[in-house]
Motif scaffolding. Structure first.
Motif: not given
Length: 233
Positions: A79-106
């Protein structure tokens, strides 16, 4: 650019055609816009990302990324090879980092596809979503939001059918993250009920078939009966 998506698309199409009899799109659906766009979808099966991939490559050809749980991508890394972006919600910090990466896509003016329920939920269960989509909307205010409803089931064929409806979600620019989350969740629930009611009422005039797949034994038997009737004349 990776050639994997182009190679995978024919296989994905074959896979869906093999396991499903039809894929239908509502005639009033809105094609998701390119650029800064979020597409939210209900999530009930492993097939959802594959159907999304098929629809995008078949109908819209948007150069976007799909947010997927890190655990799920570890299980199915293709799935990652066809455009999926990983979201790590294991901790609040990792969740924020994942959302920041998603925000960069927008910010890069590319669409995001996401399943805000966060996990697979049985079809028809009350829709409850996280605040991720609303967080992205408030971070990048000019982002447009679309609601894609997936519905599947066994109806007139041996194999299941898919029904898809896409609409745009609008709201007030001044809304808070909490207000956007509540509004998106309500729109997803109401649209799901609309699609369900149309299917249960057998009102399929507003649906167009975008893919025909496996006919199953029932259709084969109908063909045989037609031949017998023709031979008996």
């Amino acid at each position: 650019m990776s050639v994997f998506p182009a190679v995978f698309h024919p296989y994905n199409t074959w896979l869906i055609k093999r396991h499903f009899s039809r894929v239908h799109l509502h005639r009033n659906s809105h094609a998701p816009a390119s650029g800064r766009t979020i597409v939210v979808m209900n999530h009930s099966t492993w097939w959802d990302p594959l159907l999304l991939l098929y629809l995008n490559q078949r109908l819209w050809n948007l150069d976007g990324r799909a947010l997927m749980d890190r655990e799920g991508l570890d299980r199915f890394p293709f799935f990652e090879k066809v455009g999926a972006l990983p979201v790590d919600t294991s901790t609040l910090q990792k969740t924020k980092e994942s959302l920041a990466e998603a925000s960069a896509v927008l910010d890069d003016e590319k669409p995001l596809f996401l399943f805000p329920q966060g996990r697979e939920v049985p079809l028809g269960a009350p829709i409850r979503i996280s605040s991720g989509a609303a967080w992205l909307k408030t971070e990048v205010p000019d982002t447009r939001i679309y609601n894609m409803t997936f519905y599947h089931g066994l109806f007139h064929q041996q194999q299941p059918e898919w029904f898809v409806y896409v609409s745009e979600i609008t709201g007030a620019p001044s809304w808070s993250r909490k207000q956007w989350t509540s509004h998106i969740q309500t729109c997803m629930q109401e649209q799901f009920h609309f699609v369900q009611d149309q299917i249960f009422s057998r009102d399929q005039a507003d649906w167009q078939t975008v893919l025909r797949g496996a006919e199953g034994i029932g259709a084969a038997w109908e063909n045989v009966k037609g031949l017998w009737k023709g031979a008996g004349r």
